[in-house]
Each structure stands twice: as structure tokens, then as C-alpha cells.
Design a protein around this motif. Structure first.
Motif, PDB file in Angstrom:
ATOM      1  N   TYR A 621       0.807  -1.224   0.000  1.00 22.58           N
ATOM      2  CA  TYR A 621       0.000   0.000   0.000  1.00 22.58           C
ATOM      3  C   TYR A 621       0.845   1.281   0.000  1.00 22.58           C
ATOM      4  O   TYR A 621       0.274   2.375   0.012  1.00 22.58           O
ATOM      5  N   GLY A 622       2.173   1.166  -0.010  1.00 23.24           N
ATOM      6  CA  GLY A 622       2.979   2.352   0.176  1.00 23.24           C
ATOM      7  C   GLY A 622       2.692   2.955   1.543  1.00 23.24           C
ATOM      8  O   GLY A 622       2.446   2.244   2.520  1.00 23.24           O
ATOM      9  N   PHE A 623       2.686   4.295   1.618  1.00 25.30           N
ATOM     10  CA  PHE A 623       2.400   4.960   2.882  1.00 25.30           C
ATOM     11  C   PHE A 623       0.922   5.310   3.007  1.00 25.30           C
ATOM     12  O   PHE A 623       0.527   6.033   3.919  1.00 25.30           O
ATOM     13  N   GLY A 624       0.095   4.792   2.075  1.00 29.65           N
ATOM     14  CA  GLY A 624      -1.333   4.947   2.204  1.00 29.65           C
ATOM     15  C   GLY A 624      -1.942   5.871   1.163  1.00 29.65           C
ATOM     16  O   GLY A 624      -1.399   6.063   0.066  1.00 29.65           O
ATOM     17  N   VAL A 625      -3.081   6.445   1.520  1.00 32.03           N
ATOM     18  CA  VAL A 625      -3.880   7.283   0.619  1.00 32.03           C
ATOM     19  C   VAL A 625      -3.624   8.753   0.937  1.00 32.03           C
ATOM     20  O   VAL A 625      -3.861   9.193   2.062  1.00 32.03           O
ATOM     21  N   PRO A 626      -3.141   9.546  -0.028  1.00 35.44           N
ATOM     22  CA  PRO A 626      -2.866  10.962   0.231  1.00 35.44           C
ATOM     23  C   PRO A 626      -4.138  11.795   0.363  1.00 35.44           C
ATOM     24  O   PRO A 626      -5.212  11.409  -0.085  1.00 35.44           O
ATOM     25  N   SER A 627      -3.960  12.968   0.956  1.00 36.07           N
ATOM     26  CA  SER A 627      -5.057  13.926   1.123  1.00 36.07           C
ATOM     27  C   SER A 627      -4.546  15.304   0.761  1.00 36.07           C
ATOM     28  O   SER A 627      -3.558  15.789   1.337  1.00 36.07           O
ATOM     29  N   LEU A 628      -5.216  15.983  -0.190  1.00 35.78           N
ATOM     30  CA  LEU A 628      -4.787  17.321  -0.590  1.00 35.78           C
ATOM     31  C   LEU A 628      -4.922  18.307   0.560  1.00 35.78           C
ATOM     32  O   LEU A 628      -4.041  19.149   0.766  1.00 35.78           O
ATOM     33  N   VAL A 629      -5.995  18.222   1.330  1.00 35.76           N
ATOM     34  CA  VAL A 629      -6.164  19.187   2.415  1.00 35.76           C
ATOM     35  C   VAL A 629      -5.103  18.985   3.491  1.00 35.76           C
ATOM     36  O   VAL A 629      -4.617  19.957   4.083  1.00 35.76           O
ATOM     37  N   ARG A 630      -4.725  17.745   3.772  1.00 40.82           N
ATOM     38  CA  ARG A 630      -3.645  17.524   4.735  1.00 40.82           C
ATOM     39  C   ARG A 630      -2.316  18.006   4.181  1.00 40.82           C
ATOM     40  O   ARG A 630      -1.446  18.474   4.926  1.00 40.82           O
ATOM     41  N   ALA A 631      -2.130  17.874   2.870  1.00 42.55           N
ATOM     42  CA  ALA A 631      -0.870  18.300   2.259  1.00 42.55           C
ATOM     43  C   ALA A 631      -0.716  19.810   2.262  1.00 42.55           C
ATOM     44  O   ALA A 631       0.415  20.316   2.232  1.00 42.55           O
ATOM     45  N   LEU A 632      -1.824  20.557   2.312  1.00 38.81           N
ATOM     46  CA  LEU A 632      -1.765  22.011   2.176  1.00 38.81           C
ATOM     47  C   LEU A 632      -1.998  22.773   3.468  1.00 38.81           C
ATOM     48  O   LEU A 632      -1.612  23.941   3.570  1.00 38.81           O
ATOM     49  N   GLY A 633      -2.641  22.177   4.468  1.00 40.23           N
ATOM     50  CA  GLY A 633      -3.024  22.959   5.631  1.00 40.23           C
ATOM     51  C   GLY A 633      -2.852  22.250   6.954  1.00 40.23           C
ATOM     52  O   GLY A 633      -2.871  21.021   7.035  1.00 40.23           O
ATOM     53  N   SER A 634      -2.703  23.052   8.004  1.00 41.12           N
ATOM     54  CA  SER A 634      -2.591  22.565   9.376  1.00 41.12           C
ATOM     55  C   SER A 634      -3.844  22.915  10.156  1.00 41.12           C
ATOM     56  O   SER A 634      -4.659  23.755   9.739  1.00 41.12           O
ATOM     57  N   LEU A 635      -3.992  22.272  11.301  1.00 40.89           N
ATOM     58  CA  LEU A 635      -5.082  22.544  12.238  1.00 40.89           C
ATOM     59  C   LEU A 635      -4.506  23.034  13.559  1.00 40.89           C
ATOM     60  O   LEU A 635      -3.291  22.958  13.783  1.00 40.89           O
ATOM     61  N   ASP A 636      -5.354  23.486  14.435  1.00 43.08           N
ATOM     62  CA  ASP A 636      -4.888  23.907  15.756  1.00 43.08           C
ATOM     63  C   ASP A 636      -4.139  22.777  16.454  1.00 43.08           C
ATOM     64  O   ASP A 636      -3.122  23.007  17.123  1.00 43.08           O
ATOM     65  N   HIS A 637      -4.633  21.550  16.307  1.00 41.48           N
ATOM     66  CA  HIS A 637      -4.051  20.418  17.028  1.00 41.48           C
ATOM     67  C   HIS A 637      -3.160  19.537  16.148  1.00 41.48           C
ATOM     68  O   HIS A 637      -2.661  18.514  16.612  1.00 41.48           O
ATOM     69  N   ASP A 638      -2.958  19.928  14.897  1.00 36.93           N
ATOM     70  CA  ASP A 638      -2.199  19.106  13.952  1.00 36.93           C
ATOM     71  C   ASP A 638      -1.354  20.061  13.105  1.00 36.93           C
ATOM     72  O   ASP A 638      -1.842  20.641  12.130  1.00 36.93           O
TER      73      ASP A 638
END
Length: 833
Positions: A621-638
Motif C-alpha cells: 500500500y505504500g504509505f497509504g492514501v494521500p489527502s490534498l487538504v492535509r498536504a496544504l493545511g494545518s489545524l490547531d491540534h495538527d
């Protein structure tokens, strides 16, 4: 993944914040290699003397019979040595690079069961070199003395050259088969013409060309150039190649040239839909210059209403300028480029059909046809075709960021993960010596045979990734699926073969590769699913389980369906272009790193780990399934911190190349926020290190100077209970005495250093308490060996290499981490060492 709806904070980007320090690795000790075979010293020496005497006599005969019309280059002959498999790591000792007439190891490949074969070129002036080595082994000793505890001195003797000579089983004069490193059962029969990849020694391409011409062998125009090898394509019989070998010093390795790249094609078209015109009206025109997805495929249909707004005529080209740039072939690959065009622009068009608002696409399309409309490309170097196709796109728009998309793959004996000429060229293109670095997404390849339900998913693990997807620097894309619903009454009683969140039934993996090669695929994207007929147990394409995309013959219908790793690769290239549109100045290494860093395994993938094990999990599976929103932005807790930096891995010292620098990165962790959490609260740290290597292909083993990669980089995380000074001393001897070994191991890693340190992209996840993470606030990036270090004659010691280091901390929702991290970065706190 509940936070995927929005990530309001931009990632935190740093540039060149690593503190460079001198780096000298601690010596591991020992002389390397496995335990020597037990030999009867005199008997073994006599047997090798007899074999080598015959080799020299045969070699002298070969030299005496050189054909003046063919002969070129240094006079000499080739010797094939057989060694036990356990001694394969000493093949470098067969060389003698000193003096005017160096002996060169040209290839290493598997021999009979439990053995390995190594072929060397021996100049005439060095014909007795090995006989002298054997004689010294038989007659002379190396003497050392050791003082014992009682003060007495013990004399120790061992045969001279023991490490080399005891490791050799036998030797013979090399023949054409000695140079053949491809699939054994495909070696052509005597007298049979075949197209060959001929890997020639550096500087001998002219010698080979002269001999090939004299023998009437056809050769192709294109060649590939690497650090120590050039690759040419030639057509001839094994006997003709044998004459080239006997009369020149050029040949290093032989592989078969594949007839043509192969695509998994043949998808049925979807029913005609009538909404294309409406979709086209909703498209928002591109304003100014934007990044592009550069498709290397079968061409595209520029007049398609969903393609035309994003494809300029100047950006529609072909590898051969005489070809029609449109997607018009009647062959199996016809239509594939247009399908890829729609997917790389829009993703799955089904997601747009229910909407009514404007459709914003922030990247454009480039199309370079690399597959002919009629017949097949004559066997050629597809690495050269790929390079020239990319060059055409870059000449048309030299300053445009682009994500290169290659879903054309080739059958071949690459099950072990070894580089091909094509994959090595991809690595060279991405590395970009004297040019620019490039982002390339390449398909892992598809299983073409009939899919049987009983074989899923075990068969995916036995079907190895295809060439050129073994490239280290390219983002290799496999396919998974979330599509399991079949509503078409034609398929009543059918069900989806692939489980939701699991591997797409046709996607290939690297589970069967030998462990030294990179972890591939790197990521998986949606590739649709296969329908399963319980009555027959077999699977087939079902439109309900595929992705909707553009169809090339507009008069017939504007839409069709697509899937497999081709669609997944188009989605990966689209995501790369979207990242570039958001951050145009990011390095390609960073774009690749962000895609991997944003990936997560699905629940279905994680559920399989207990059955298949951690190595197979990553290689499936490699390192899994990518996410564009995770690749571009952070959250208060992440929170994600991204650093682009460079170090000089090697320098010259005392006539040798040694390690030069490491970089210490102080992490701006939110210490106060972490310490305020429940001491038992678990948090997560994700680290990704992405860099490009310069390839040095050739089948000569993985030991010392014959490694494939120019260099390696690794990361190490500071332990919670050590100071920064202790951390640095633990990694480099230049920082003083090494601290005492730790009793406890560094636990908490998902993958761990033994598995993650393969290839040129390393990612891992650590989980522990918030209190511990607050103190784990530094990462060291340091070099490991490569051919730049071992082959000093190429002059690469002193060159700097780039890398992208991405680190994220994630706590429970509701935890405020971002504000403190951003404040520290703004104030320059925790960056200086």
C-alpha cells in the motif's frame, strides 16, 4: 479523518534552518562480508591455478585472433568468476583500478543455485594478475602479533589474499551469456536475431559502434549516458555479440530490449451522457500562468470541450515531430491519453455532475505523445524517449512548474526491484544534474491476466511493479478502491471483488522484491474496482466501479470510464499540480514529500497488517492514501513544519572521500502546550525526508562503490532523556567521545529505521506521551555512503545535495498547538543550535 473538511492554517515553511556541523560516522568495526568458505588451502589454490591458466591461454588465443575490421579499444579479455552467494559482497575486491591498465568489474548477476557470477575485464598487460594472487595465497602468509593478558606475544598467520581467493569457487573465460543479466529463459537461441540493451563501459561507445557496424548489426539512434555506463540498442545474434566481446573492451552488460511499453487498456465506454456542454459552461478560465500536468501518453483530443480550455496548441506535441499529436490510434492504447487528460484535470467527473456552481481548475494540461498511432515503436531506449518528450514540453514553457505523469509501463524481469535503463533515466531526469529537479509520477503497473476472485489479494503481492516504476526518485503510484456499489441491472448478482479501502485487484506491488530495494509503491490513489461474477469466480470491468473521464471521439460520446493504476497516477499528478498552484516555489522533492506525508492507511489496510506483516504492508500500500487538504493545511491540534535545506555529504581527505556534514534541525515544538496536557495523553509525530539521488546503474551488486545511489540521507530524532550535545555526540565522532550505549531501544515507531531507510524517501510515525514529545525537539539529517563517495574519480565529493524535511505533531482535537509553534518561528526561537 474527521478534520478533512477544512484546515484553516497554512503549514509553517522554513528555508535553510539546519545548523551544519562536521560529520564523521562511528566505525562499525570488522572487515565486512560473511564467513569465509572452508578451503583446503593448497588444493583450492591448485584448482584455481589450473582454471586461471586455462583462462589466460584461451584469452591469449582470443587476442591473437582479433579481427582488424572489428577490433577496437584496449586489448584484453573478460573473465567470469563464480562465488558462493554468501560472498557476493566482496566482488569489488576482484578489481584492480591502479596503474595504466586497470581491471574493472563489469557485472554481477545470479549464477547457479546458491552462487553468484561476476565478470571482469582484464587488460592484456594484467593477464597474470589473478595467477599471482593465487600463488601468494598458496605460498605466503600475512603475519601479525598480539600481546596476550599474561604479557606473552602470540604470532598469528593467515594466507595472503585470503579474503579474495577463498571466496572464489572457480573462473572461466566469459562468453555472451556471462554478460546477460535479464530473465534467464528469454536468452535468444543461437543464430536468432534479437534487440538488445547493450550496457557499455564508459568511453567505449565508439568502439562498440565500430564493431556493430562491421558486423552488420542494426543500432538505434538514441543512447543513455550514466556515470559509469552508456546504454545503446542493437540488433544481433548471440554469436555477433560474442564477436564484439572478443574484439573490443566495450561490453559490460546485456539485457533484452522490450518490444514496446505496455498499458492496461480495453476499458468499455460508459453510456452516453448529455451534460458535457453544461460542464464546459461552468469552467472558470485560467488567469495567467499556472502549473501543468504534463502527460506522456497516446496524445489527447484538444477539441474536447472539457480539455480545450486548459490545453494550448503549443503544448500539444509528440516525441516524433512527424506524428499526429491527436489521440487517434486504432491500437489498444488509443484513447488512453484523452482519458488521462480528463482525470488529471478534474479527477472523477462524476463528482462534478451533481453540482451547479463554477468549476475552478488551477492548473493546465500539456500533452506529449510517446506512443505511435500505427504499429509499435521499434525497440528503443524509452528513457531517451521520455527525456526528449519532457524536453519538448520544457522548451515550450521553460519557467512553468509541471507535474510529469507517466502511466506507460513495460513488462520485464524487474521482480527483484533492480533498476532498468528506463527507470534509471527517470532518476537522472528528476535529479537534474546541471538542469532542474523534476517531479514525476509513474504508474506501478497493472496485472493484465484474468482476475480470479480466489487469488485476491494474494496475487497482488506476487505480481511485481513494472518498469520504470522502480525509479527511486519518481513518485510510484499504486491503486486502491473505495468503490463497491453496483447498480447496473446488467450485473445483477455481481459484487465488487476488491474490499472497500483495500488494494485495487489489478495493482502491482513490491512485496516480492529483495529487501534492499526501495519501498514501492509510495502511495495509492483511487483506481476503481473489478466486478466479480460468483457463478464463474472471475472478475471483469464494470462501469459502476470505475471513474468517469473524457472520451476521445466526441461525436460518439464525450465520456468514458477509466481506472487501474493509470487513473491513480493521473490523480497523483493532479494533486502535485494543485500543490504547485498553491505554493509555486516548492521544490519537487518537497511536493513528493508532502504527498507521502499526507498519506494514511485505511482501516482495511491496517487490518491486514497482522496477517501480512509490516514490510508487506508498506510494499503493498505504500504509505497509504494521500489527502490534498492535509498536504496544504494545518489545524490547531495538527501542525506541520516544512524545511528545505542542503548539506555536503562528502569531502576529500587524505586522498579519500569521507563524510562531511550533517544538519541539526531544532524543532519549534509547543513545549508549554504539550506539558499542559495529561501526562498519559498520547500524541503523534510524523516525519518525512525526501531527496533525489543521482543514479549509477549497472548490474554490479550493491556493495561499496558499485552502489546505485550517489548518496543516502537519513534522519534521527533526539531522545527525550538526552541533551542536544549528547544527541549530536551520539551521531558523529566529530562532536567528541561517543556517549554510552543506551539500554533501551527507541520504541514507538510505526515502521522503524531498518525498514524505512530504503530508497530516497523515508517516512515514519512515532507515537508517545506529550511529555516525551516536548523533549524530542531536534532532528539530525546525516549522509550515508554512495557511489559519489566510493568512486572519487568522478569528482563529486564537495557537492551539496538538497532535501526536504517535513515534521508534523498531532494531538487530540481541541488541543491548541499551532499558535505557540507559529509564535516561536516568528521570533526565531528554537531554530538556532
Amino acid at each position: 479523518m474527521a478534520d478533512e473538511q477544512g484546515r484553516p492554517h497554512p503549514h509553517i515553511y522554513l528555508q535553510g534552518t539546519g545548523a551544519r556541523q562536521g560529520y564523521t560516522a562511528y566505525q562499525a568495526g570488522g572487515d565486512g562480508g560473511g564467513e569465509l568458505p572452508q578451503r583446503d588451502r593448497v588444493g583450492h589454490a591448485n584448482a584455481l591455478t589450473q582454471a586461471l591458466t586455462e583462462v589466460v591461454q584461451q584469452g591469449e588465443t582470443v587476442l591473437a585472433n582479433r579481427d582488424a575490421n572489428i577490433a577496437a579499444g584496449e586489448k584484453g579479455f573478460y573473465v567470469e568468476f563464480t562465488l558462493p552467494l554468501g560472498q557476493a559482497d566482496i566482488v569489488d575486491k576482484l578489481e584492480n583500478r591502479q596503474g595504466r591498465f586497470p581491471i574493472e568489474l563489469v557485472n554481477v548477476h545470479p549464477g547457479e543455485e546458491g552462487q553468484v557470477s561476476a565478470t571482469v575485464f582484464v587488460p592484456e598487460a594484467q593477464k597474470d594478475y589473478y595467477l599471482k594472487k593465487v600463488a601468494a595465497y598458496r605460498d605466503d602468509d600475512n603475519v601479525t602479533y598480539k600481546t596476550l593478558d599474561d604479557g606473552s606475544v602470540e604470532e598469528r598467520r593467515k594466507p595472503k589474499n585470503q579474503r579474495l581467493i577463498a571466496s572464489i569457487d572457480t573462473a572461466r573465460l566469459a562468453v555472451a551469456r556471462s554478460f546477460y543479466t535479464d530473465q534467464v529463459d528469454l536468452f535468444p537461441a543461437p543464430g536468432v536475431d534479437a534487440w538488445w540493451e547493450v550496457w557499455v563501459r564508459k568511453g567505449t561507445k565508439g568502439s562498440f559502434g565500430k564493431a556493430a557496424q562491421a558486423l552488420g548489426m542494426a543500432t538505434r539512434e538514441h543512447t543513455l549516458e550514466f556515470a559509469e555506463r552508456d546504454v545503446v540498442i542493437a540488433k544481433g545474434t548471440p554469436e555477433q555479440l560474442g564477436r564484439v566481446i572478443a574484439n573490443t573492451d566495450s561490453v559490460a552488460e546485456l539485457r533484452l530490449a522490450r518490444d514496446t511499453p505496455s498499458l492496461f487498456m480495453g476499458m468499455d465506454g460508459a453510456e452516453q451522457r448529455t451534460w458535457s456542454a453544461d460542464l464546459a459552461k461552468r469552467l472558470v478560465p485560467i488567469d495567467g500562468e499556472v502549473p501543468a500536468v504534463c502527460l506522456l501518453d497516446s496524445g489527447t483530443t484538444i477539441s474536447h470541450p472539457l480539455i480545450k480550455p486548459y490545453l494550448l496548441p503549443v503544448d500539444q506535441q509528440a516525441f516524433d515531430a512527424a506524428w499526429n499529436t491527436e489521440d487517434v490510434s486504432a491500437q489498444g492504447h488509443g484513447g488512453h491519453g484523452t482519458q488521462m487528460s480528463g482525470t488529471s484535470l478534474y479527477g472523477d467527473l462524476m463528482e462534478l455532475l451533481d453540482g451547479t456552481g463554477p468549476i475552478v481548475v488551477r492548473h493546465r494540461l500539456e500533452s506529449v505523445k510517446i506512443l505511435p498511432d500505427h504499429g509499435a515503436n521499434a525497440p528503443d531506449l524509452y528513457g531517451a524517449i521520455t527525456a526528449q518528450a519532457i524536453a519538448r514540453a520544457e522548451i515550450a514553457a521553460p519557467s512553468r512548474p509541471r507535474a510529469i505523469c507517466l502511466a506507460v509501463t513495460s513488462l520485464g524481469d524487474h521482480g527483484r526491484g533492480r533498476p532498468s535503463a528506463w527507470s534509471a533515466k527517470l532518476d537522472a531526469i528528476t535529479f537534474g544534474r546541471d538542469e532542474v529537479q523534476r517531479f514525476i509520477a509513474v504508474a506501478a503497473g497493472n496485472i493484465r491476466e484474468t482476475i480470479v476472485a480466489a487469488d485476491y489479494p494474494a496475487r497482488n503481492d506476487t505480481m511485481p511493479i513494472e518498469s520504470p516504476a522502480q525509479a527511486w526518485n519518481a513518485l510510484t503510484v499504486g491503486a486502491y478502491t473505495e468503490r463497491t456499489l453496483i447498480s447496473d441491472p446488467t450485473y445483477a448478482g455481481w459484487n465488487a471483488l476488491g474490499a472497500a479501502g483495500d488494494i485495487m485487484p489489478r495493482s502491482r506491488t513490491s512485496v516480492s522484491w529483495i529487501r534492499e530495494w526501495p519501498l514501492k509503491p509510495d502511495v495509492v490513489f483511487e483506481g476503481g474496482n473489478i466486478g466479480h461474477d460468483p457463478a464463474t469466480g472471475q472478475g471483469d470491468h464494470v462501469d459502476d466501479l470505475a471513474l468517469l473521464t473524457t472520451y476521445r471521439t466526441i461525436a460518439e460520446r464525450p465520456f468514458t470510464t477509466t481506472g487501474d493504476t493509470s487513473a491513480a497516477t493521473a490523480l497523483a499528478a493532479r494533486m502535485a499540480a494543485q500543490i504547485m498552484a498553491e505554493k509555486p516555489t516548492l521544490w519537487p522533492e518537497t511536493v513528493r514529500g508532502l504527498i507521502v506525508h499526507s498519506s494514511e492507511w485505511t482501516d482495511a489496510m491496517r487490518a491486514n497488517q497482522a496477517t501480512i506483516g509490516k514490510p508487506a504492508l508498506v510494499r503493498r500500500y505504500g504509505f497509504g492514501v494521500p489527502s490534498l487538504v492535509r498536504a496544504l493545511g494545518s489545524l490547531d491540534h495538527d501542525v506541520t513544519v516544512i524545511t528545505e535545506d542542503a548539506i555536503v555529504p562528502f569531502k576529500m581527505k587524505g586522498g579519500k572521500a569521507v563524510t562531511d556534514e550533517l544538519a541539526v534541525h531544532r524543532l519549534p515544538w509547543p513545549r508549554e502546550a504539550l506539558l499542559a496536557l495529561d501526562p498519559a495523553a498520547l500524541v503523534q509525530l510524523r516525519i518525512t525526508l525526501s531527496y533525489f539521488i543521482e543514479p549509477n546503474p549497472g548490474e554490479r551488486g550493491l556493495s561499496r562503490r558499485h552502489v546505485y545511489a550517489s548518496h543516502g540521507l537519513r534522519f534521527d530524532l533526539k531522545h527525550a532523556d538526552e541533551s542536544l550535545d549528547t544527541f549530536i555526540r551520539r551521531r558523529t565522532s566529530e562532536a567528541g567521545a561517543r556517549p554510552a550505549k543506551r539500554a533501551a531501544s527507541d520504541v514507538g515507531w510505526t515502521i522503524g529505521p531498518q525498514l524505512r531507510n530504503r530508497g530516497s524517501l523515508h517516512a515514519d510515525i512515532w507515537e508517545g506521551t506529550a511529555t516525551e514529545l516536548a523533549a524530542r525537539d531536534a532532528i539530525i539529517v546525516y549522509p550515508t555512503g554512495g557511489w559519489w563517495r566510493e568512486n572519487v574519480s568522478k569528482g563529486h565529493a564537495g557537492e551539496a545535495v538538497r532535501y526536504s524535511l517535513i515534521a508534523s505533531i498531532r494531538a487530540a482535537p481541541g488541543t491548541e498547538l499551532y499558535t505557540e509553534v507559529a509564535a516561536q518561528v516568528a521570533a526565531g526561537v528554537a531554530i538556532e543550535v
